[in-house]
Design a protein around this motif. Sequence first.
Motif, short mmCIF file in Angstrom:
data_model
loop_
_atom_site.label_atom_id
_atom_site.label_comp_id
_atom_site.label_asym_id
_atom_site.label_seq_id
_atom_site.Cartn_x
_atom_site.Cartn_y
_atom_site.Cartn_z
N THR A 1 53.65 47.12 35.54
CA THR A 1 54.48 45.97 35.45
C THR A 1 54.79 44.87 34.55
OG1 THR A 1 53.68 45.40 37.58
CG2 THR A 1 53.64 43.94 36.54
N SER B 1 58.93 43.21 33.01
CA SER B 1 58.44 41.80 32.64
C SER B 1 59.35 41.39 31.04
CB SER B 1 56.85 40.91 32.80
OG SER B 1 57.08 39.82 32.88
N THR C 1 49.89 40.89 38.98
CA THR C 1 50.51 38.99 39.15
C THR C 1 49.85 38.83 37.74
OG1 THR C 1 50.29 38.34 41.23
CG2 THR C 1 50.55 36.88 39.80
N TYR D 1 52.05 41.02 34.99
CA TYR D 1 53.57 40.33 35.55
C TYR D 1 53.69 39.28 34.11
CZ TYR D 1 58.83 39.02 36.84
OH TYR D 1 59.48 39.12 36.19
N GLU D 2 52.75 38.27 34.32
CA GLU D 2 52.50 36.55 33.82
C GLU D 2 52.81 37.78 32.02
OE1 GLU D 2 50.42 32.46 33.63
OE2 GLU D 2 50.28 34.16 35.10
N SER E 1 43.69 36.90 41.64
CA SER E 1 43.79 36.35 42.65
C SER E 1 44.39 38.01 43.66
CB SER E 1 45.22 35.64 42.78
OG SER E 1 44.59 34.23 42.17
N THR F 1 40.44 34.98 45.90
CA THR F 1 40.69 34.19 44.85
C THR F 1 39.56 33.79 43.34
OG1 THR F 1 42.01 32.83 43.02
CG2 THR F 1 41.26 31.67 44.81
N ASN G 1 46.90 31.55 48.44
CA ASN G 1 47.85 30.92 46.78
C ASN G 1 47.17 29.35 46.59
OD1 ASN G 1 48.78 33.38 46.34
ND2 ASN G 1 50.34 33.13 47.78
N SER H 1 44.09 29.27 44.68
CA SER H 1 44.33 29.30 43.00
C SER H 1 45.24 28.46 42.57
CB SER H 1 45.32 30.52 43.82
OG SER H 1 46.06 30.95 42.07
#
Length: 442
Positions: A11, A15, A294, A297-298, A320, A333, A396, A399
């Motif tokens: 991942t 990205s 997640t 990826y960030e 999360s 989260t 979400n 979060s």
Amino acid sequence: MAKIVIVGLGTAGISVCLTIRKKYPKNEVTIIDKKEFDLLHSCGLPFLLDGRVDSPEKLKYTLKISGIKKYLNCEAIRIIPEKKDIETKNLKSGERENVSYDSLILATGTTPFIPPIPGLRELKDKRAFTIGDLEGVARLKEVAKKAKRALVIGAGATGLEAAVALNKKGLEIIIVEALKSLLPRALDSDMSEILEEHLKKKGIKILLNKRVERVDEKSVTIDGKEIPNDVIIISCGVRPNSELAKKAGVKTSDYGIVTDERMETSVKNIYAAGDCVQVSSLIDKRPFSAYLATPAYEQGRAVAMNACGGEARYEGALASFISLIADLEIASTGFNKDQAESHGYEIVEGKVKGLTKPRWFPGAKEITFKVIADTKTGKILGAQEIGGEGTGWRINIVSLAIKANLSLEDLSKVEFAYSPATSHIPDVLLTATDLALRKLKT
């Protein structure tokens, strides 16, 4: 034009590639990865096991971006920082080649942890399996066809998803967890009990606060009792692949490769991202391991910009999380109760059970929601949710609330959209928040 070399195509690696091609298209990108193909959607492996994903090919992804050089079926053997070189080895031919870089990005991921249970390692890939790659799942499916009894060691998300998959195939399932609850990193015990009862109704046996003492050819031993067994799933977490970095003089910890907010390591021009890195909590900046797609990826977006001469910061993670286990969405989260208290917080909780729609409207699903906050400041520290499929989106919102440093008071004023066909008024998230707020004020 800079030479960017990426080790690992998961991942985070994907990205990085996408970000560089969008923002810095003139740079030269080289990928080094052990797989024969580009990306494996590893989170889909339990669903390949249960048949909802009907072909392993659907979990493979080919990176269709021009101008990227790929060394697939290839292992990074050694980093030579003073020369800005990385030594590679082709896993088929054994041929070695040095690849030069201006910026090196390590996205080496993790390896499943095999606990030191007598007899377990000897049976790995024979009748004991991890859910980590396509080959392992294929072998597990074949063994499961002839099996009657399965043991799952560990009650994390992957283990529970796999347990449900084998339960659907008609196997007798025992889940053994050394800690006091299912999904202990995500849920408090009172929330975990909802999931536990749901699984028990499906005929799955759950043993908490227990350890497997020994594994033999046709049995396992738990609490001194020998139990017949045909197949074992090992779901005891993962460990970061940080040895390559460590050998190059890069600072590491038990949580993974250590980086700054720019995702640069202790060695100049070497960066890291994804499950192999140590992250900091967005709440109190303490280090931990996220092991989630997640954050990876960030991090990949941030590291791509910095490796190419830009400027980006990765502030930290909340871990999360969401999973679909036996038709229940489980989400969380931030901190759970135990985590918050171990970090020195005195907490207030709001926990309520409600419906996703008015009781009189068809299709209403039960949902239990819990929010946790700091008693001194009212700041939100975490939340947990268990409900029918499609209910996990509320996590979400929490979060975002934590990231924005919102309090219970702030969150209680959020305006939700309403229609009886889609929602309930007040929403269970707001009801839980109001309950915590009332406790805080008494």
